[in-house]
Design a protein around this motif. Structure first.
Motif, PDB file in Angstrom:
ATOM      1  N   SER A  34      38.055  43.544  40.674  1.00 51.26           N
ATOM      2  CA  SER A  34      37.361  43.496  41.969  1.00 51.26           C
ATOM      3  C   SER A  34      36.029  44.245  41.967  1.00 51.26           C
ATOM      4  N   SER A  35      35.941  45.350  41.237  1.00 51.92           N
ATOM      5  CA  SER A  35      34.664  46.103  41.250  1.00 51.92           C
ATOM      6  C   SER A  35      33.567  45.327  40.518  1.00 51.92           C
ATOM      7  N   LYS A  36      33.926  44.689  39.384  1.00 49.18           N
ATOM      8  CA  LYS A  36      32.937  43.867  38.656  1.00 49.18           C
ATOM      9  C   LYS A  36      32.535  42.644  39.486  1.00 49.18           C
ATOM     10  N   LEU A  37      33.543  42.053  40.150  1.00 49.14           N
ATOM     11  CA  LEU A  37      33.265  40.882  40.982  1.00 49.14           C
ATOM     12  C   LEU A  37      32.336  41.262  42.139  1.00 49.14           C
ATOM     13  N   THR A  74      41.532  31.697  43.411  1.00 45.52           N
ATOM     14  CA  THR A  74      40.134  31.977  43.040  1.00 45.52           C
ATOM     15  C   THR A  74      39.256  32.074  44.281  1.00 45.52           C
ATOM     16  N   THR A  75      39.419  31.122  45.195  1.00 47.09           N
ATOM     17  CA  THR A  75      38.610  31.112  46.423  1.00 47.09           C
ATOM     18  C   THR A  75      38.883  32.366  47.252  1.00 47.09           C
ATOM     19  N   LYS A  76      40.150  32.759  47.318  1.00 45.69           N
ATOM     20  CA  LYS A  76      40.524  33.975  48.070  1.00 45.69           C
ATOM     21  C   LYS A  76      39.829  35.210  47.490  1.00 45.69           C
ATOM     22  N   LYS A  77      39.825  35.335  46.166  1.00 44.17           N
ATOM     23  CA  LYS A  77      39.179  36.489  45.523  1.00 44.17           C
ATOM     24  C   LYS A  77      37.679  36.503  45.835  1.00 44.17           C
ATOM     25  N   LEU A  78      37.060  35.315  45.827  1.00 41.51           N
ATOM     26  CA  LEU A  78      35.622  35.236  46.104  1.00 41.51           C
ATOM     27  C   LEU A  78      35.306  35.575  47.556  1.00 41.51           C
ATOM     28  N   THR A  79      36.085  35.018  48.494  1.00 39.40           N
ATOM     29  CA  THR A  79      35.806  35.271  49.914  1.00 39.40           C
ATOM     30  C   THR A  79      36.069  36.735  50.273  1.00 39.40           C
ATOM     31  N   GLU A  80      37.114  37.315  49.682  1.00 38.52           N
ATOM     32  CA  GLU A  80      37.395  38.736  49.947  1.00 38.52           C
ATOM     33  C   GLU A  80      36.252  39.614  49.440  1.00 38.52           C
TER      34      GLU A  80
END
Length: 277
Positions: A34-37, A74-80
């Protein structure tokens, strides 16, 4: 860009790199950190989400789970991440498919949805993507038809039997076949990005066709016979429930981009296939 290694992703990377955009691919190890994203998202103006396992495959129960998880998680990780970071992107473009509609008639972006597996998956996928919308970030949803291009996707798989003279209609051939040429699809991305449009867009050619018309046009252009129909039961043996993608098509028209004065290069199936063969 997530899903950049696929056929559409590679075409977009090449196009936008040539327009002097810096295109950064969101790899799996970044998605799971999450930190890199967050670092990547906060340094980006536009996010293009293309992640998802290939729909044209045998749908076992485990593969159906992969179709869902590869899109929704994947979409959830991006939107979060978009909602976590302070410096937010201007535009989040996520993917969906015309398989969201039923197959009763031709629909624009306000068409009625089906309640089968593929439609439900698309509806849930779109709902997840809409969570990226905020006072800074606009959200655009692209509902793809079948993307036709020389270098990959469905057309690359279809062309061989036709070249050998053993291509034919699928089932009755009367089912709709909503498609878009890869060049037009890439240009729609550019059009929406440059104008910062949002909302839902059908990404299909302006003139819908059927499997029969597609088959006969391709046979004519290749000067090959198309006399061997593929019975529906054969597709079901190969693809299980996934055969519906090929035997049970939808008819969609790109009303929104046409209303916004986007100009298609390939307006019908003959123009599209002529450029590919």
């Amino acid at each position: 860009m997530s899903g950049a290694s696929g056929f559409v992703g590679q075409s977009l990377v090449e196009f936008f790199s040539n327009k002097n955009y810096k295109v950064v691919q969101i790899k799996r190890e970044v998605l799971n950190n999450s930190s890199k994203l967050d670092e990547l998202i906060s340094s980006s103006d536009i996010i293009i989400n293309l992640s998802g396992a290939n729909i044209i495959n045998r749908w076992s129960e485990s593969y159906k789970k992969l179709l869902v998880s590869s899109r929704l998680e994947t979409t959830k990780k991006l939107t979060e991440s978009v909602n976590r970071v302070t410096n937010k992107p201007k535009l989040f473009i996520s993917t969906s498919a015309v398989g969201i509609y039923d197959n009763k008639k031709t629909y624009d972006e306000n068409g009625s949805f089906s309640n089968d597996f593929l439609s439900t998956l698309c509806q849930n996928w779109e709902k997840e993507a809409q969570k990226a919308k905020n006072s800074t970030t606009k959200v655009a949803i692209f509902r793809f038809g079948i993307v036709l291009g020389k270098n990959g996707g469905a057309f690359k798989k279809m062309i061989t039997p036709f070249r050998l003279g053993i291509g034919g209609i699928i089932g009755s051939g009367k089912q709709y076949f909503s498609y878009i040429h890869i060049e037009d699809l890439v240009n729609i991305y550019n059009f929406v990005i440059e104008n910062e449009f949002d909302g839902v867009f059908n990404c299909t050619a302006p003139t819908p066709t059927t499997n029969y018309e597609f088959t006969k046009t391709l046979g004519k252009l290749l000067k090959r016979p198309t006399i061997f129909p593929i019975p529906e039961f054969v597709l079901k043996l190969i693809f299980s429930e996934g055969a519906k993608v090929l035997s049970d098509g939808q008819s969609a028209v790109p009303k929104r981009v046409l209303d916004l004065k986007f100009n298609f290069k390939y307006k019908n199936i003959e123009e599209s296939l002529k450029s590919l063969v």
